[in-house]
Enzyme design. Sequence first.
Site, mmCIF file in Angstrom:
data_model
loop_
_atom_site.group_PDB
_atom_site.id
_atom_site.type_symbol
_atom_site.label_atom_id
_atom_site.label_comp_id
_atom_site.label_asym_id
_atom_site.label_seq_id
_atom_site.Cartn_x
_atom_site.Cartn_y
_atom_site.Cartn_z
ATOM 1 N N CYS A 263 0.836 -1.210 0.000
ATOM 2 C CA CYS A 263 0.000 0.000 0.000
ATOM 3 C C CYS A 263 0.869 1.258 0.000
ATOM 4 O O CYS A 263 1.415 1.639 1.036
ATOM 5 C CB CYS A 263 -0.914 -0.011 1.228
ATOM 6 S SG CYS A 263 -1.892 1.481 1.391
ATOM 7 N N CYS B 93 -0.359 4.104 2.198
ATOM 8 C CA CYS B 93 -0.152 3.887 3.643
ATOM 9 C C CYS B 93 1.311 4.123 4.014
ATOM 10 O O CYS B 93 1.614 4.705 5.045
ATOM 11 C CB CYS B 93 -0.502 2.452 4.044
ATOM 12 S SG CYS B 93 -2.030 1.833 3.364
ATOM 13 N N ASP B 94 2.235 3.646 3.193
ATOM 14 C CA ASP B 94 3.645 3.568 3.598
ATOM 15 C C ASP B 94 4.594 4.466 2.802
ATOM 16 O O ASP B 94 5.765 4.591 3.165
ATOM 17 C CB ASP B 94 4.138 2.111 3.464
ATOM 18 C CG ASP B 94 3.331 1.163 4.335
ATOM 19 O OD1 ASP B 94 2.859 1.607 5.394
ATOM 20 O OD2 ASP B 94 3.159 -0.005 3.955
#
Length: 309
Positions: free
Chosen positions: A137, A140-141
């Site tokens: 993701c 997300c990261d």
Amino acid sequence: MCEVKDHELVIIGAGVAGLTAGVYAARYGLDLVVLSEAGPGGQTATAATIENFPGFPDGISGPELVMRLTQQAQKFDVRMEIAKVEQVQFTDDGRWNLLAGGVTYRTTAILVAVGASPRRLKIPGERDLFGKGVSYCATCDGFFYRGKTVAVVGGGNTAIEEAMYLADVVEKVYVIHRRDELRAEPILAKRAFAVENIEFIWDTIPLSINGTTEVDSVILQNKKTEEQTVLTIDGLFVAVGYEPNTGFLADVVDLEDGFIVANCNMETSQPGIFAAGDVRNTPLRQVVTAVGDAAIAACKAYHYVAERR
Ligand code: NAP
């Protein structure tokens, strides 16, 4: 002792399909609950921008869309509970039991909207270095790789969107794709080709991911020449599609490659079980198709329940 809860409809999954089905089913007056393992979200919650959902000319972020949909469901008093459904059993009186931890949900109809999870590459290093440079993701990261070099594996819409998102954050993005042509829509591909810090590595697959405490490189193989090379990177984002989360339904409804076989009324091979969204054998996995499926499934579930009241 096992707690028993009784409803007319249990919706499994709280992504965009499950939440939309909740809104529709509540408006039909059904006594329902939406179950999910981790609360509202699903795949949509990881999308940086959704540009093709009707009515949002400037696009909308995945988390915002999920938040708005959750608020909409709450407005109609849709009950949501955290529960992992492990088993589905038919009962003697023609209803269903869903076993989830210590709770049994008794229900007349089930609407499955559990979506799909990121497919793994299943190569050495992937599992050990997950969270230490291996991610599924970018939204997300990606932030953790500011100013660094990363690679995205895959050639579909997700891979290209993730690569473009990362290109704004990191120094350099490699896109590693197993063919010499992208699967992504041409409009996305054209945009990605124009981004200066995205470099495509064609006809190539990763063989292993290297690193001890964190990712430091990936070994690549050119599928045409079979030549192997080492690419130094700080992070590897895997975007090679999704696999349906249907293990608990394997003996209950017909599946095709793991996806639930459902007709245009979202009816599965089992009367009383409906499916919607990415978990279904659909030709197009998009937010707009998931919510369309959900509306039909909720409508058909309502008629199924109403006939048995
Ligand atoms: P996808 O369309 O299935 O693409 C998966 C990509 O990964 C393909 O390029 C595939 O290569 C590659 N791949 C698969 N297995 C691999 C492996 N083991 N090793 C290396 N590469 C592998 O998946 P997706 O991009 O996640 O998209 C899923 C669905 O969501 C699609 O229907 C997509 O259109 C939709 N989506 C839409 C949007 C949007 O409209 N904005 C955004 C994201 C996703 P091949 O091409 O060679 O098969």
